[in-house]
Design a protein around this motif. Sequence first.
Motif, PDB file in Angstrom:
ATOM      1  N   THR A  27      21.390 104.394 -55.957  1.00 57.28           N
ATOM      2  CA  THR A  27      22.361 104.944 -56.871  1.00 57.28           C
ATOM      3  C   THR A  27      23.072 106.289 -56.091  1.00 57.28           C
ATOM      4  N   VAL A  69      32.803 101.779 -57.823  1.00 60.75           N
ATOM      5  CA  VAL A  69      33.258 100.941 -58.807  1.00 60.75           C
ATOM      6  C   VAL A  69      34.523 100.407 -58.374  1.00 60.75           C
ATOM      7  N   VAL A  90      33.172 102.993 -67.717  1.00 59.76           N
ATOM      8  CA  VAL A  90      31.959 103.045 -66.640  1.00 59.76           C
ATOM      9  C   VAL A  90      31.925 104.417 -65.946  1.00 59.76           C
ATOM     10  N   THR A 148      25.246 100.988 -54.148  1.00 58.39           N
ATOM     11  CA  THR A 148      25.743 100.401 -55.190  1.00 58.39           C
ATOM     12  C   THR A 148      27.257 100.028 -55.551  1.00 58.39           C
ATOM     13  N   ILE A 168      29.792  98.377 -58.232  1.00 59.54           N
ATOM     14  CA  ILE A 168      29.944  97.877 -59.654  1.00 59.54           C
ATOM     15  C   ILE A 168      31.202  97.206 -59.909  1.00 59.54           C
ATOM     16  N   CYS A 228      34.229  96.234 -61.987  1.00 62.07           N
ATOM     17  CA  CYS A 228      34.921  96.240 -63.259  1.00 62.07           C
ATOM     18  C   CYS A 228      36.432  95.591 -63.334  1.00 62.07           C
ATOM     19  N   TYR A 264      24.218  95.342 -56.610  1.00 64.35           N
ATOM     20  CA  TYR A 264      25.484  94.986 -56.892  1.00 64.35           C
ATOM     21  C   TYR A 264      25.365  94.717 -58.721  1.00 64.35           C
ATOM     22  N   VAL A 265      26.418  95.053 -59.286  1.00 65.21           N
ATOM     23  CA  VAL A 265      26.609  94.690 -60.522  1.00 65.21           C
ATOM     24  C   VAL A 265      27.862  93.902 -60.722  1.00 65.21           C
ATOM     25  N   TRP A 272      20.425  92.944 -57.833  1.00 69.30           N
ATOM     26  CA  TRP A 272      21.651  92.662 -58.802  1.00 69.30           C
ATOM     27  C   TRP A 272      21.173  92.955 -60.070  1.00 69.30           C
ATOM     28  N   THR A 303      25.717 100.840 -69.297  1.00 69.21           N
ATOM     29  CA  THR A 303      25.765 100.412 -67.893  1.00 69.21           C
ATOM     30  C   THR A 303      24.959 101.660 -67.149  1.00 69.21           C
ATOM     31  N   LEU A 324      21.611 101.571 -64.976  1.00 70.27           N
ATOM     32  CA  LEU A 324      21.544 101.851 -63.441  1.00 70.27           C
ATOM     33  C   LEU A 324      20.604 102.823 -63.110  1.00 70.27           C
TER      34      LEU A 324
END
Length: 314
Positions: free
Chosen positions: A9, A14, A24, A92, A94, A96, A121-122, A160, A209, A213
């Motif tokens: 992190t 994003v 987020v 990371t 993410i 969106c 990965y989100v 993930w 979220t 994380l």
Amino acid sequence: MHDDTDAATRSILVLGAGELGMAVLRGLTGHPAAPRGTEITVLLRPATLESQAPGKRREIEELRALGIHLLAGDLAAGSVDELARLFRPFDTVICCTGFVAGTGTQRKLATAVLAAGVKRYVPWQFGVDYDIIGRGSGQNLWDEQLDVRDLLRSQDATEWVIVSTGMFTSFLFEPSFGVVDLANGTVHALGHWDTAVTVTTPEDIGTLTAAILFAEPRIANQVVFTAGDTITYARLADILDSHLGRNLRRVEWHIPTLSADLAADPDNALKKYRVAFAQGTGVAWDIGETFNARNGIAVTDVAGWVRRNLPHRI
């Protein structure tokens, strides 16, 4: 696998700053559990970065005020290799950016993330329980979500996390969706009055979220469920009647009717959603089993959303 949350992190990218992306980003920058030195970047289309439209300028100014770095990139036009180069510096990613980017984009993004060797990965899975629903739901975009899950589960180099949120609460009241038709004083039930749906606001998704994380021990390789509310269409109508001080007309949209409507207009995305949600499978879950309930995180339920967003007399 990686055994320290900070490593996954420290540098977060994003993808997109629409309604969910902004929520987020605000959640990440304002979260007390963020590791010290965490850097957050948002990827925006060059046209957005260069736009002089007042709304876009305000968005850019807010991002800069939050200390978020800006990166130019085009998720729709970029190849897997080009996107992988953009993603590679980040721990990371993410996503969106939803289905507006076009069919196949979510598969492409997941492929690029894996090619880049991103630690975690989100994906854009902020929706329903696609595993339970399975393929052929009537909403073909949901099949692509299962493709992404298959891809992520087929490897072990990139962790993930999938955040299942149900429908955005506001979408339940979207006039074009037709469930709540205040202009005509009507509430429609998708399927039956006792069919349920789970909803969460984008603001709560942003907060949750970030909490997911930054959680210790780290959450990895699993689906995490959230819920602002799980509500039947009958309960929704009751809330609206109470709030408005009058009885709205109640009309059931049965599955055969919705399916016939879709068959007559097979490319209509809203009609696909109506059919899929009317099935009632995988679109609602027990609030008590959610991440927010287990961790005592306050969220906005449907009644609270109605009080905040709808006038008392319409």
